[in-house]
Design a protein around this motif. Structure first.
Motif, PDB file in Angstrom:
ATOM      1  N   TYR A  48       2.322   2.001  -3.333  1.00  0.00           N
ATOM      2  CA  TYR A  48       1.377   2.650  -4.241  1.00  0.00           C
ATOM      3  C   TYR A  48       1.081   4.079  -3.811  1.00  0.00           C
ATOM      4  O   TYR A  48       0.832   4.936  -4.655  1.00  0.00           O
ATOM      5  CB  TYR A  48       0.089   1.823  -4.345  1.00  0.00           C
ATOM      6  N   ILE A  49       1.114   4.329  -2.496  1.00  0.00           N
ATOM      7  CA  ILE A  49       0.931   5.715  -2.053  1.00  0.00           C
ATOM      8  C   ILE A  49       2.064   6.570  -2.609  1.00  0.00           C
ATOM      9  O   ILE A  49       1.847   7.668  -3.127  1.00  0.00           O
ATOM     10  CB  ILE A  49       0.876   5.784  -0.517  1.00  0.00           C
ATOM     11  N   MET A  50       3.290   6.021  -2.524  1.00  0.00           N
ATOM     12  CA  MET A  50       4.435   6.773  -3.041  1.00  0.00           C
ATOM     13  C   MET A  50       4.281   7.019  -4.543  1.00  0.00           C
ATOM     14  O   MET A  50       4.485   8.134  -5.023  1.00  0.00           O
ATOM     15  CB  MET A  50       5.722   6.005  -2.773  1.00  0.00           C
ATOM     16  N   LEU A  51       3.904   5.959  -5.273  1.00  0.00           N
ATOM     17  CA  LEU A  51       3.720   6.131  -6.716  1.00  0.00           C
ATOM     18  C   LEU A  51       2.607   7.135  -6.991  1.00  0.00           C
ATOM     19  O   LEU A  51       2.710   7.963  -7.900  1.00  0.00           O
ATOM     20  CB  LEU A  51       3.390   4.783  -7.362  1.00  0.00           C
ATOM     21  N   GLY A  52       1.550   7.046  -6.195  1.00  0.00           N
ATOM     22  CA  GLY A  52       0.432   7.974  -6.368  1.00  0.00           C
ATOM     23  C   GLY A  52       0.880   9.406  -6.142  1.00  0.00           C
ATOM     24  O   GLY A  52       0.556  10.301  -6.926  1.00  0.00           O
ATOM     25  N   SER A  56      13.321   1.113  -7.773  1.00  0.00           N
ATOM     26  CA  SER A  56      14.453   0.397  -7.173  1.00  0.00           C
ATOM     27  C   SER A  56      14.027  -0.279  -5.884  1.00  0.00           C
ATOM     28  O   SER A  56      14.491  -1.379  -5.583  1.00  0.00           O
ATOM     29  CB  SER A  56      15.645   1.293  -6.878  1.00  0.00           C
ATOM     30  N   PHE A  57      13.129   0.376  -5.143  1.00  0.00           N
ATOM     31  CA  PHE A  57      12.649  -0.276  -3.934  1.00  0.00           C
ATOM     32  C   PHE A  57      11.926  -1.575  -4.287  1.00  0.00           C
ATOM     33  O   PHE A  57      12.139  -2.610  -3.661  1.00  0.00           O
ATOM     34  CB  PHE A  57      11.704   0.637  -3.156  1.00  0.00           C
ATOM     35  N   PHE A  58      11.090  -1.489  -5.325  1.00  0.00           N
ATOM     36  CA  PHE A  58      10.340  -2.680  -5.771  1.00  0.00           C
ATOM     37  C   PHE A  58      11.306  -3.815  -6.114  1.00  0.00           C
ATOM     38  O   PHE A  58      11.122  -4.961  -5.696  1.00  0.00           O
ATOM     39  CB  PHE A  58       9.488  -2.304  -6.980  1.00  0.00           C
ATOM     40  N   VAL A 113       0.842  -1.203   0.000  1.00  0.00           N
ATOM     41  CA  VAL A 113       0.000   0.000   0.000  1.00  0.00           C
ATOM     42  C   VAL A 113       0.873   1.247   0.000  1.00  0.00           C
ATOM     43  O   VAL A 113       0.629   2.183  -0.766  1.00  0.00           O
ATOM     44  CB  VAL A 113      -0.960  -0.017   1.203  1.00  0.00           C
ATOM     45  N   VAL A 114       1.926   1.257   0.846  1.00  0.00           N
ATOM     46  CA  VAL A 114       2.763   2.458   0.910  1.00  0.00           C
ATOM     47  C   VAL A 114       3.499   2.657  -0.422  1.00  0.00           C
ATOM     48  O   VAL A 114       3.686   3.790  -0.864  1.00  0.00           O
ATOM     49  CB  VAL A 114       3.737   2.382   2.101  1.00  0.00           C
ATOM     50  N   TYR A 171       9.754   0.570   6.842  1.00  0.00           N
ATOM     51  CA  TYR A 171      10.188   1.927   7.172  1.00  0.00           C
ATOM     52  C   TYR A 171      10.884   2.588   5.997  1.00  0.00           C
ATOM     53  O   TYR A 171      10.770   3.796   5.779  1.00  0.00           O
ATOM     54  CB  TYR A 171      11.108   1.902   8.389  1.00  0.00           C
ATOM     55  N   LEU A 172      11.596   1.777   5.228  1.00  0.00           N
ATOM     56  CA  LEU A 172      12.311   2.327   4.076  1.00  0.00           C
ATOM     57  C   LEU A 172      11.325   2.955   3.086  1.00  0.00           C
ATOM     58  O   LEU A 172      11.482   4.114   2.678  1.00  0.00           O
ATOM     59  CB  LEU A 172      13.104   1.196   3.410  1.00  0.00           C
ATOM     60  N   ILE A 173      10.278   2.200   2.746  1.00  0.00           N
ATOM     61  CA  ILE A 173       9.339   2.728   1.750  1.00  0.00           C
ATOM     62  C   ILE A 173       8.535   3.868   2.351  1.00  0.00           C
ATOM     63  O   ILE A 173       8.213   4.840   1.680  1.00  0.00           O
ATOM     64  CB  ILE A 173       8.425   1.615   1.170  1.00  0.00           C
TER      65      ILE A 173
END
Lengths: 308, 507
Positions: free
Chosen positions: B203-207, B409-411, B200-201, B347-349
């Motif tokens: 996708y929040i970041m991508l959003g 890169s996180f993905f 979820v986080v 925590y990273l994301i």
């Protein structure tokens, strides 16, 4: 390489066939864009539904014992047109009409949602596997012979090209001569004004979707006959290509859509024939980008004048 | 007539014939829609395909359509009582039957289940939801005949709710952040929940990243996933080929994605909205096709595996034991569990997402951020005020792409494996849907939409096959209900006369 001209001719025939299919789908995009100014993103799925209804009708006819090819083709053509056009109508009625006058982005998102919905709907009902079909029409005419290399125009390809030309003529006459065509053109120019002088705008827009879906269903049937295998995902790529074709020809312009379709088909065929098959889609999109940079309104489109 | 008072709407006599005609037409359309695709099912058999008939389902769909239409007509004609009297008991009966397993034990449950008209439970639940909605509407119009709300009233009310949520966001934001921070230590946060949280986080970041492009700058990007892919592949290739660590590769992956964004943006950003949408879509597909076919470089459809996990800032690694260097659990004197790595990932994301959020909040106050919003509103006016539209758009496009690269890169490091399959158009559509459904430009809206669209379906993994179907339908329904997005309420970033100006505008 064999005789270069023979090879060229072969690719030309392939390109024209493919281009006919793209052109028929592209008309649906361009008409809808012309009249309500939205990208009907789900149009590719309508094409896919047309292909599925065609394969189902073929199977039923096979079970019913109707094997005389011309009759079977005619029945499939009519069934695909009728049942698919209802999807086109329902699509507009349910998903687009309530949003008329809303921000353009809202309609685009709805269209994308509808596209995802229809894809998964067909996948659920008909399973995700490839649906193969025995070739209905085989054989062809020899066009040219050069040593071992034979260039032939398959009967199937011939039928596709001729049927496309016939449909285009009927369609152009309809737009140019009939009351419906006049109403359609009027709505395209100015919807409010058309409504004031008594054109039933809702009905005209509905019919636009019906016509677009009808042509797309024929393209779906051709796709099925030509490739012999379909799945629930064919609408996506064919849809994007056809939209590319519509933009290439100048969106909103009907001859442009047909021309764009043919060009995209030819580009794809020649690219696959002379370069690599894998990158044919990249070639088509690159051409689109180039056209948009140098001629933003497409080949036959009218330049967009922005009024402040 | 004197009998009708001013408040209650006059109840017209019911035109039965018209009603039946309308319902009949609905039935006919549903029949035509269902006949071809629902009535016949192509079956895969060895050596070709066979066909199966499902006319019962077609008939059921038609009957349900006709009854539903009649109910809607009755509601429209202010006759909620018959609707209420039929739907409410039906809803109760269905609910009892569906929950019989839990209420009366498995045996009686199975016995009762057999009376359900459809075997598929999902279909039954869907029918139940429709019936409940009808019943609720009927109940409301039965009790509040006078307070019939028009569409405008309803919109205005939702607008006020949107505005309230946005204003509350100032307080809600820290609260949500606090919840997110303590989330991994909550007693019920197991591995699965944490994985969902990470998703979820992400996708929040991508959003939030796409929000810069679509929400702030007003550029419709249908190929956002391409930059996500560029970021993921940059990191994966650097890490597996050159053995570069996550922390070194992260900025580079962002840079690569940003360059890809600028490179694409340069020729196409002068196009109008729809053209831009289709070109970005084409670009997304092009990147995927290249990843798929450039076998020597990207390993084609097989993807890249064995992507290293991130270390604890280069100081320690999340392993049971190592030959050299430190392990995380030894460094902090903890017992080794694999969940440490997952919590660190979370925590990273979260940190990456917050960077995007803070960046967006701050840049809105800088000249370039103001220029984005101005461009979105009126490009011609901006041009005449001396803003260079192309450069301004390019910065938005590049920055949005950069954040997608970080997320990519996180993905890659989270999955340990990437392939072109992960970067299909549907992903772009999902991210765009999060931004649009949340209401363009609304940071908190993105969070709510991401939780709704990504988090909720993850809980219902059993419904895997219906997931995308429901997703597409939700996109359509939410747009029909709120064409400007769930929390669409655009507060000006800056006002001429401070906060007092806002009060005046309040009704």
């Amino acid at each position: 390489m064999q005789n270069t001209f023979a090879y060229f001719l072969d690719q030309l025939i392939n390109g024209l066939t493919l281009g006919s299919i793209y052109g028929l789908i592209a008309i649906g995009y361009t008409m809808v864009y012309g009249i309500i100014g939205m990208i009907n993103f789900a149009h590719g799925e309508i094409f896919m539904i047309g292909a599925f209804i065609s394969i189902i009708t073929f199977l039923i006819l096979g079970l019913a014992g109707i094997t005389w090819v011309p009759l079977a083709l005619l029945i499939v053509l009519i069934a695909a047109m009728v049942f698919t056009s209802i999807y086109g109508w329902a699509l507009e009625r349910v998903a687009y009409r309530p949003l008329r006058g809303s921000p353009r982005l809202a309609a685009l998102i709805t269209a994308i949602g509808m596209s995802i919905f229809l894809q998964n709907y067909v996948q659920l009902l008909q399973s995700a596997r490839n649906k193969p079909m025995q070739p209905v029409i085989s054989g062809g005419v020899e066009v040219m012979r050069d040593g071992d290399y034979v260039v032939s125009l398959g009967f199937m390809q011939g039928i596709i090209i001729v049927l496309t030309i016939v449909l285009m003529v009927i369609f152009s006459l309809m737009i140019a001569r009939t009351t419906l065509g006049r109403a359609q053109r009027a709505c395209e120019q100015d919807r409010d004004m058309a409504a004031l002088i008594g054109v039933n705008v809702d009905r005209t827009i509905s019919l636009t979707f019906v016509i677009g879906a009808t042509l797309a269903s024929v393209a779906g049937m051709m796709f099925l006959l030509y490739y012999g295998v379909i799945d629930f995902f064919i609408g996506f790529l064919a849809g994007i290509k056809a939209f590319t074709a519509a933009v290439l020809g100048g969106i909103g312009s009907l001859p442009g859509a047909m021309l764009g379709g043919l060009l995209i088909g030819l580009i794809e065929a020649f690219w696959s024939g002379y370069f690599t098959v894998e990158y044919k889609d990249v070639a088509a999109f690159s051409i689109l980008v180039l056209v948009l940079i140098f001629r933003p309104s497409g080949l036959l489109g009218k330049p967009d004048i922005e009024k402040v | 007539m004197a009998a009708t008072t001013g408040t209650a709407p006059a109840v017209q006599p019911l035109d039965r014939q018209a009603m039946l005609k309308e319902a009949g037409a609905t039935g006919l359309v549903i029949f035509a829609l269902a006949f071809g695709l629902l009535g016949f099912r192509t079956l895969d058999v060895p050596g070709g395909i066979d066909i199966q008939y499902r006319f019962g389902d077609v008939a059921a769909a038609v009957v349900i359509g006709i009854l539903g239409r009649i109910a809607l007509i009755l509601l429209r004609e202010h006759r909620p009582l018959p609707v209420l009297l039929t739907t409410a008991p039906l809803a109760v009966v269905l609910l009892v039957m569906l929950l019989a397993k839990f209420l009366f034990g498995p045996e009686t449950g199975a016995e009762l289940m057999r009376f359900l008209p459809f075997e598929s439970l999902v279909v039954m639940w869907a029918i139940l939801i429709v019936i409940v909605v009808l019943a609720l509407r009927a109940a409301r119009s039965q009790t509040h005949i006078a307070s019939e709300m028009t569409v405008e009233d309803r919109d205005a009310r939702m607008d006020r709710i949107g505005a309230k949520v946005q204003r509350a966001a100032r307080r809600l934001g820290p609260v949500l952040l606090g919840i997110a921070i303590i989330f991994p230590f909550l007693p019920f946060a197991d591995r699965r929940l944490l994985d969902i949280g990470i998703l979820v986080v992400t996708y929040i970041m991508l959003g939030w990243g796409l929000n810069i492009v679509v929400g702030l700058a007003g550029l419709l990007d249908l190929g956002y996933v391409a930059f996500y892919a560029v970021g993921a592949y940059s990191f994966a290739l650097l890490a597996t080929g050159l053995d570069v660590s996550f922390w070194v590769a992260l900025p580079f992956a962002g840079l690569m994605a940003a360059s890809a964004g600028v490179l694409l943006g340069f020729p196409v950003l002068r196009l109008r909205g729809d053209y831009l949408a289709i070109v970005t879509l084409g670009f997304g597909e092009m990147i995927r096709i290249i990843l798929l076919n450039w076998y020597e470089f990207t390993n084609g459809p097989d993807g890249i595996s064995g992507i290293p996990r991130p270390s604890f800032f280069g100081l320690a690694v999340f392993k049971r034991s190592v030959t050299e260097g430190h392990t995380f659990h030894e460094m902090f004197g903890l017992q080794f569990t694999p969940i440490h790595r997952i919590i660190f990932m979370f925590y990273l994301i979260l940190a990456l997402a917050l960077v995007v959020n803070l960046f967006t909040m701050r840049i809105r106050k800088l000249p370039v951020g103001r220029a984005w919003e101005a461009l979105r509103e009126d490009e011609t006016a901006c041009r005449s005020l001396g803003i260079n539209p192309r450069n301004t758009k390019l910065t938005a496009f590049g920055i949005g792409a950069m954040f997608a690269g970080f997320a990519g890169s996180f993905f890659a490091t989270r999955q340990g494996f990437i392939s072109p399959e992960s970067f299909v158009f549907t992903e772009s559509a999902v991210i765009l849907a999060i931004v649009v459904l949340g209401g363009f430009g609304s940071q908190i809206g993105v969070v709510i939409a991401a939780v709704l669209l990504i988090g909720l379906p993850e809980f219902f993994r059993e419904l895997q096959q219906y997931r995308m179907l429901a997703f597409g339908m939700a996109m359509v329904l939410i747009m029909l209900w709120r064409p400007a997005g769930l929390l669409a309420h655009r507060e000006p970033t800056i006002r001429l006369f401070g906060k007092g100006a806002a009060k005046e505008a309040e009704p």
